[in-house]
Design a protein around this motif. Structure first.
Motif, PDB file in Angstrom:
ATOM      1  N   ILE A 124       0.882  -1.174   0.000  1.00  0.00           N
ATOM      2  CA  ILE A 124       0.000   0.000   0.000  1.00  0.00           C
ATOM      3  C   ILE A 124       0.917   1.221   0.000  1.00  0.00           C
ATOM      4  O   ILE A 124       1.858   1.287   0.791  1.00  0.00           O
ATOM      5  CB  ILE A 124      -0.908   0.036   1.245  1.00  0.00           C
ATOM      6  CG1 ILE A 124      -1.824  -1.191   1.270  1.00  0.00           C
ATOM      7  CG2 ILE A 124      -1.737   1.314   1.282  1.00  0.00           C
ATOM      8  CD1 ILE A 124      -2.656  -1.319   2.532  1.00  0.00           C
ATOM      9  N   GLU A 125       0.636   2.164  -0.869  1.00  0.00           N
ATOM     10  CA  GLU A 125       1.472   3.366  -0.902  1.00  0.00           C
ATOM     11  C   GLU A 125       1.138   4.238   0.306  1.00  0.00           C
ATOM     12  O   GLU A 125       0.134   4.952   0.322  1.00  0.00           O
ATOM     13  CB  GLU A 125       1.215   4.144  -2.199  1.00  0.00           C
ATOM     14  CG  GLU A 125       2.137   5.326  -2.348  1.00  0.00           C
ATOM     15  CD  GLU A 125       1.762   6.170  -3.543  1.00  0.00           C
ATOM     16  OE1 GLU A 125       0.628   6.678  -3.574  1.00  0.00           O
ATOM     17  OE2 GLU A 125       2.598   6.304  -4.441  1.00  0.00           O
ATOM     18  N   PHE A 126       1.978   4.132   1.328  1.00  0.00           N
ATOM     19  CA  PHE A 126       1.712   4.875   2.561  1.00  0.00           C
ATOM     20  C   PHE A 126       2.267   6.289   2.447  1.00  0.00           C
ATOM     21  O   PHE A 126       3.480   6.470   2.305  1.00  0.00           O
ATOM     22  CB  PHE A 126       2.349   4.172   3.770  1.00  0.00           C
ATOM     23  CG  PHE A 126       2.096   4.905   5.047  1.00  0.00           C
ATOM     24  CD1 PHE A 126       0.941   4.671   5.762  1.00  0.00           C
ATOM     25  CD2 PHE A 126       2.992   5.844   5.520  1.00  0.00           C
ATOM     26  CE1 PHE A 126       0.687   5.367   6.938  1.00  0.00           C
ATOM     27  CE2 PHE A 126       2.745   6.543   6.691  1.00  0.00           C
ATOM     28  CZ  PHE A 126       1.595   6.303   7.398  1.00  0.00           C
ATOM     29  N   LYS A 141      -7.834  -0.779   0.114  1.00  0.00           N
ATOM     30  CA  LYS A 141      -6.911  -1.913   0.138  1.00  0.00           C
ATOM     31  C   LYS A 141      -6.551  -2.262   1.589  1.00  0.00           C
ATOM     32  O   LYS A 141      -6.493  -3.434   1.962  1.00  0.00           O
ATOM     33  CB  LYS A 141      -5.642  -1.545  -0.647  1.00  0.00           C
ATOM     34  CG  LYS A 141      -4.860  -2.717  -1.135  1.00  0.00           C
ATOM     35  CD  LYS A 141      -3.809  -2.269  -2.144  1.00  0.00           C
ATOM     36  CE  LYS A 141      -3.021  -3.468  -2.633  1.00  0.00           C
ATOM     37  NZ  LYS A 141      -1.939  -3.093  -3.536  1.00  0.00           N
ATOM     38  N   LEU A 142      -6.328  -1.237   2.386  1.00  0.00           N
ATOM     39  CA  LEU A 142      -6.056  -1.441   3.812  1.00  0.00           C
ATOM     40  C   LEU A 142      -7.217  -2.178   4.479  1.00  0.00           C
ATOM     41  O   LEU A 142      -7.030  -3.146   5.233  1.00  0.00           O
ATOM     42  CB  LEU A 142      -5.844  -0.080   4.501  1.00  0.00           C
ATOM     43  CG  LEU A 142      -5.799  -0.068   6.024  1.00  0.00           C
ATOM     44  CD1 LEU A 142      -4.463  -0.622   6.513  1.00  0.00           C
ATOM     45  CD2 LEU A 142      -5.994   1.354   6.571  1.00  0.00           C
ATOM     46  N   THR A 143      -8.422  -1.749   4.162  1.00  0.00           N
ATOM     47  CA  THR A 143      -9.622  -2.360   4.739  1.00  0.00           C
ATOM     48  C   THR A 143      -9.758  -3.827   4.316  1.00  0.00           C
ATOM     49  O   THR A 143     -10.193  -4.668   5.110  1.00  0.00           O
ATOM     50  CB  THR A 143     -10.878  -1.553   4.333  1.00  0.00           C
ATOM     51  OG1 THR A 143     -10.675  -0.185   4.698  1.00  0.00           O
ATOM     52  CG2 THR A 143     -12.121  -2.068   5.032  1.00  0.00           C
ATOM     53  N   GLU A 144      -9.354  -4.113   3.069  1.00  0.00           N
ATOM     54  CA  GLU A 144      -9.396  -5.516   2.608  1.00  0.00           C
ATOM     55  C   GLU A 144      -8.501  -6.402   3.475  1.00  0.00           C
ATOM     56  O   GLU A 144      -8.894  -7.491   3.893  1.00  0.00           O
ATOM     57  CB  GLU A 144      -8.939  -5.612   1.146  1.00  0.00           C
ATOM     58  CG  GLU A 144      -9.983  -5.186   0.139  1.00  0.00           C
ATOM     59  CD  GLU A 144      -9.431  -5.251  -1.286  1.00  0.00           C
ATOM     60  OE1 GLU A 144      -8.536  -6.076  -1.561  1.00  0.00           O
ATOM     61  OE2 GLU A 144      -9.889  -4.437  -2.115  1.00  0.00           O
ATOM     62  N   GLN A 196      -5.550 -10.308   7.604  1.00  0.00           N
ATOM     63  CA  GLN A 196      -4.196 -10.559   7.109  1.00  0.00           C
ATOM     64  C   GLN A 196      -3.288  -9.391   7.476  1.00  0.00           C
ATOM     65  O   GLN A 196      -3.712  -8.232   7.449  1.00  0.00           O
ATOM     66  CB  GLN A 196      -4.199 -10.702   5.580  1.00  0.00           C
ATOM     67  CG  GLN A 196      -4.908 -11.928   5.077  1.00  0.00           C
ATOM     68  CD  GLN A 196      -4.919 -11.970   3.551  1.00  0.00           C
ATOM     69  OE1 GLN A 196      -4.637 -10.984   2.881  1.00  0.00           O
ATOM     70  NE2 GLN A 196      -5.268 -13.122   3.017  1.00  0.00           N
ATOM     71  N   SER A 197      -2.046  -9.737   7.809  1.00  0.00           N
ATOM     72  CA  SER A 197      -1.065  -8.678   8.046  1.00  0.00           C
ATOM     73  C   SER A 197      -0.660  -8.083   6.709  1.00  0.00           C
ATOM     74  O   SER A 197      -0.613  -8.785   5.693  1.00  0.00           O
ATOM     75  CB  SER A 197       0.175  -9.252   8.731  1.00  0.00           C
ATOM     76  OG  SER A 197      -0.165  -9.740  10.003  1.00  0.00           O
ATOM     77  N   ILE A 198      -0.360  -6.815   6.722  1.00  0.00           N
ATOM     78  CA  ILE A 198       0.090  -6.168   5.485  1.00  0.00           C
ATOM     79  C   ILE A 198       1.574  -6.493   5.301  1.00  0.00           C
ATOM     80  O   ILE A 198       2.379  -6.258   6.199  1.00  0.00           O
ATOM     81  CB  ILE A 198      -0.116  -4.642   5.570  1.00  0.00           C
ATOM     82  CG1 ILE A 198      -1.593  -4.343   5.840  1.00  0.00           C
ATOM     83  CG2 ILE A 198       0.358  -3.964   4.292  1.00  0.00           C
ATOM     84  CD1 ILE A 198      -1.887  -2.912   6.185  1.00  0.00           C
ATOM     85  N   PRO A 199       1.942  -7.059   4.158  1.00  0.00           N
ATOM     86  CA  PRO A 199       3.346  -7.462   3.959  1.00  0.00           C
ATOM     87  C   PRO A 199       4.255  -6.286   3.589  1.00  0.00           C
ATOM     88  O   PRO A 199       4.793  -6.198   2.482  1.00  0.00           O
ATOM     89  CB  PRO A 199       3.247  -8.485   2.821  1.00  0.00           C
ATOM     90  CG  PRO A 199       2.050  -8.060   2.041  1.00  0.00           C
ATOM     91  CD  PRO A 199       1.081  -7.448   3.028  1.00  0.00           C
ATOM     92  N   TRP A 200       4.418  -5.359   4.545  1.00  0.00           N
ATOM     93  CA  TRP A 200       5.307  -4.208   4.319  1.00  0.00           C
ATOM     94  C   TRP A 200       6.716  -4.705   4.044  1.00  0.00           C
ATOM     95  O   TRP A 200       7.146  -5.727   4.588  1.00  0.00           O
ATOM     96  CB  TRP A 200       5.334  -3.296   5.549  1.00  0.00           C
ATOM     97  CG  TRP A 200       4.005  -2.710   5.920  1.00  0.00           C
ATOM     98  CD1 TRP A 200       3.278  -3.005   7.021  1.00  0.00           C
ATOM     99  CD2 TRP A 200       3.259  -1.713   5.209  1.00  0.00           C
ATOM    100  NE1 TRP A 200       2.119  -2.263   7.049  1.00  0.00           N
ATOM    101  CE2 TRP A 200       2.077  -1.461   5.948  1.00  0.00           C
ATOM    102  CE3 TRP A 200       3.465  -1.014   4.025  1.00  0.00           C
ATOM    103  CZ2 TRP A 200       1.122  -0.536   5.536  1.00  0.00           C
ATOM    104  CZ3 TRP A 200       2.503  -0.089   3.623  1.00  0.00           C
ATOM    105  CH2 TRP A 200       1.353   0.145   4.373  1.00  0.00           C
ATOM    106  N   LYS A 201       7.453  -3.974   3.250  1.00  0.00           N
ATOM    107  CA  LYS A 201       8.846  -4.322   2.951  1.00  0.00           C
ATOM    108  C   LYS A 201       9.774  -3.352   3.686  1.00  0.00           C
ATOM    109  O   LYS A 201       9.515  -2.145   3.702  1.00  0.00           O
ATOM    110  CB  LYS A 201       9.093  -4.266   1.445  1.00  0.00           C
ATOM    111  CG  LYS A 201       8.283  -5.313   0.705  1.00  0.00           C
ATOM    112  CD  LYS A 201       8.462  -5.195  -0.786  1.00  0.00           C
ATOM    113  CE  LYS A 201       7.534  -6.163  -1.497  1.00  0.00           C
ATOM    114  NZ  LYS A 201       7.378  -5.843  -2.918  1.00  0.00           N
TER     115      LYS A 201
END
Length: 199
Positions: A51-53, A103-106, A112-117
């Motif tokens: 997600i583009e934070f 997308k965050l809400t999905e 599911q955890s967000i797979p941040w890099k």
């Protein structure tokens, strides 16, 4: 000059001087001692995130303190990524029409955890703790603690991470090499013992 006029003039000058002095003091920036960042820049690749934070919207526009989201930094080695529940604390109602929030809400609804890099990293043989650095430069800094806000904290974080108030997705902009860290320790009175950073 009669006595009444002299007293009036004296009162006018005293009150005027007080108001000017108070106004000047109020407009002065807080006298905060920040770490002296070592010279050197790095042109890191853009790391594509799930997600583009937008750091700039959160910190510069909405004035959210870095330590609100990265709350582990004050008490552990890592600053941490906020759990999705923290993001949803605001985004159940804020900007829900934006694609990135949908997308965050999905992720949230799928549990599911967000797979941040990871963007900023040091080799495994380097022992770096956010806790000790934040203690020295923020929580042991009386002037800064009194003015604790994103505008006063962000310059400390920027020493290693660059000014995230001006970035969307985080990007590595400092070398974070051994020589760069040593230069920082020398400039800011950090320990020079090898085993402080290498266990």
């Amino acid at each position: 000059m009669n006595d009444l006029l002299r007293r009036w003039l004296l009162t006018f000058l005293c009150v005027g001087g007080f108001l000017i002095g108070t106004s000047a003091a109020a407009s002065e920036a807080p006298n905060i001692k920040y770490p002296v960042p070592p010279p050197g820049d790095y042109n890191g690749d853009v790391v594509e995130q799930p997600i583009e934070f937008p750091h700039d919207i959160h910190t510069k526009v909405n004035k959210i303190n870095c330590l609100y989201c990265h709350s582990y930094g004050r008490r552990s080695k890592v600053a941490g990524i906020p759990p999705t529940s923290k993001c949803m604390g605001c985004h159940r109602v804020i900007a829900t029409d934006k694609p990135r929030i949908q997308k965050l809400t999905e992720y949230w609804e799928k549990r599911q955890s967000i797979p941040w890099k990871k963007v900023h990293d040091v080799p495994d043989f380097v022992h770096f703790t956010h806790e000790k650095h934040l203690k020295k430069f923020i929580f042991d800094n009386e002037e800064l603690v009194q003015e604790l806000s994103v505008d006063t904290v962000a310059p400390v974080c920027a020493a290693c991470h660059g000014d995230l108030r001006e970035m969307t997705v985080a990007r590595k902009v400092k070398p974070m090499t051994m020589g760069w860290c040593v230069a920082c320790h020398e400039a800011n009175g950090g320990p020079g013992d090898c085993w402080k950073c290498h266990k």
